[in-house]
Write an enzyme that holds these catalytic residues in place. Sequence first.
Site, mmCIF file in Angstrom:
data_model
loop_
_atom_site.group_PDB
_atom_site.id
_atom_site.type_symbol
_atom_site.label_atom_id
_atom_site.label_comp_id
_atom_site.label_asym_id
_atom_site.label_seq_id
_atom_site.Cartn_x
_atom_site.Cartn_y
_atom_site.Cartn_z
ATOM 1 N N TYR A 41 34.110 4.631 4.353
ATOM 2 C CA TYR A 41 34.697 5.997 3.962
ATOM 3 C C TYR A 41 33.435 6.944 3.945
ATOM 4 O O TYR A 41 33.187 7.870 4.700
ATOM 5 C CB TYR A 41 35.547 6.073 2.733
ATOM 6 N N LYS A 58 41.645 6.086 -5.629
ATOM 7 C CA LYS A 58 42.876 5.631 -5.871
ATOM 8 C C LYS A 58 43.177 5.640 -7.146
ATOM 9 O O LYS A 58 44.332 5.482 -7.628
ATOM 10 C CB LYS A 58 42.793 4.217 -5.464
ATOM 11 N N TYR A 91 37.951 1.588 12.447
ATOM 12 C CA TYR A 91 38.198 1.525 10.865
ATOM 13 C C TYR A 91 37.196 0.344 10.416
ATOM 14 O O TYR A 91 37.292 -0.785 10.921
ATOM 15 C CB TYR A 91 39.574 1.584 10.559
HETATM 16 C C1 LIG Z 1 41.051 5.007 0.269
HETATM 17 C C2 LIG Z 1 39.852 5.728 0.506
HETATM 18 C C3 LIG Z 1 39.571 6.969 1.196
HETATM 19 C C4 LIG Z 1 40.573 7.661 2.031
HETATM 20 O O1 LIG Z 1 41.692 8.243 1.225
HETATM 21 P P1 LIG Z 1 43.018 8.536 1.623
HETATM 22 O O2 LIG Z 1 43.756 8.914 0.452
HETATM 23 O O3 LIG Z 1 43.492 7.173 2.099
HETATM 24 O O4 LIG Z 1 43.107 9.183 2.870
HETATM 25 C C5 LIG Z 1 38.509 7.516 1.179
HETATM 26 N N1 LIG Z 1 37.195 7.022 0.560
HETATM 27 C C6 LIG Z 1 37.481 5.864 -0.272
HETATM 28 C C7 LIG Z 1 36.145 5.173 -0.629
HETATM 29 C C8 LIG Z 1 38.480 5.139 0.024
HETATM 30 O O5 LIG Z 1 38.698 3.963 -0.860
#
Ligand SMILES: *Cc1c(COP(=O)(O)O)cnc(C)c1O
Length: 338
Positions: free
Chosen positions: A289, A49, A263
């Site tokens: 993730y 992010k 999720y």
């Molecule tokens: C938000 C996030 C993702 C996914 O990214 P997107 O752009 O939302 O698809 C992957 N890994 C981590 C650790 C995240 O925080």
Amino acid sequence: MKLADFPRLEIAHRPTPLEPLRRLSAHLGGPEILVKRDDCTGLAGGGNKARKLEYLLADAQAVGATTIITSGGVQSNHARQTAAAAARLGLRCELVLPEIVAISGDSYAANGNVLLDRLLGARLHIVADSAAARQKISEIAAGVAAAGGLPYVIPVGGSNALGALGYVAAVGELFEQLAAGQAAVDAIIVVNGSGGTHAGIVAGLIAHGSSIPVYGISVAHAAAVQTATTVRLVRESAELLGIACAELENRVVVLDQFIGPGYGLPTPEMRAALALVARIEGLLLDPVYTGKGMAGLIELVQRREFRAGQRVLFWHTGGTPGLFAYEPQLTPTIPPLS
Ligand SMILES: *Cc1c(COP(=O)(O)O)cnc(C)c1O
């Protein structure tokens, strides 16, 4: 406009390292595996992010925003990095966090990203679900405006066309690193949550005239839904940049068999990937993730999707603060030492 024409803050640690995972490659016995360390972007614990926020908060600043409002699950990494970026710019930050993950307990509610959100001075609003989150965001925005401020609402995951530019730029960074090492990669594997990271990478590859395949490992939605979201984001980012793109449906590949029950809910394959990579590479992944993303990479290698001699890049997107929120779910299933 060209990418360089978009205002961008310097708040991520860039370039992030590009490292070989030699012991993992040997263990799996397939292609050479590299990792792009976007868990090392800084900004209060790292993660993908930070790259999106460089563009989003530059825009917020340009329009004179006083309060940043965003949303994500209770353990949102996006919320945490947004809180950090807002703190750095001296802006107020309101985080609307719907309880969309069926995990209860003190660790999930207060540790990990939530602890960091509080330290970073964000105001937290825990709500029941996504509909309640939308309602709350409107209320907060109206309140800010009524008090003479200017609210700036960032979508979930920072995933709009502007946020995705962070990953268009990241592809340029990757290509510089590959060129310096006189190397190339044959495939990229990345997690797909709200789609902006995957979309930015695809748009970046198109901008560079590259046809490297990208495998998006979905952690939330079925492939059809997530492909549609991601294709739309690629198109919108490409439009911002004035890049032509065709046949995106063939370029955006989303795999949805690693989500498990939903999720944010652990899977056996995620647990195994987390422990394996920690133990043979000293590298931390996260439970929501990148653990599922790595489970996807491992299965693709085992299915012989790649040949020996090929080079596969795993794009680490961060999330490690989430480990502490999942302590009760993780500790009992850490594999014994052999
Ligand atoms: C938000 C996030 C993702 C996914 O990214 P997107 O752009 O939302 O698809 C992957 N890994 C981590 C650790 C995240 O925080």
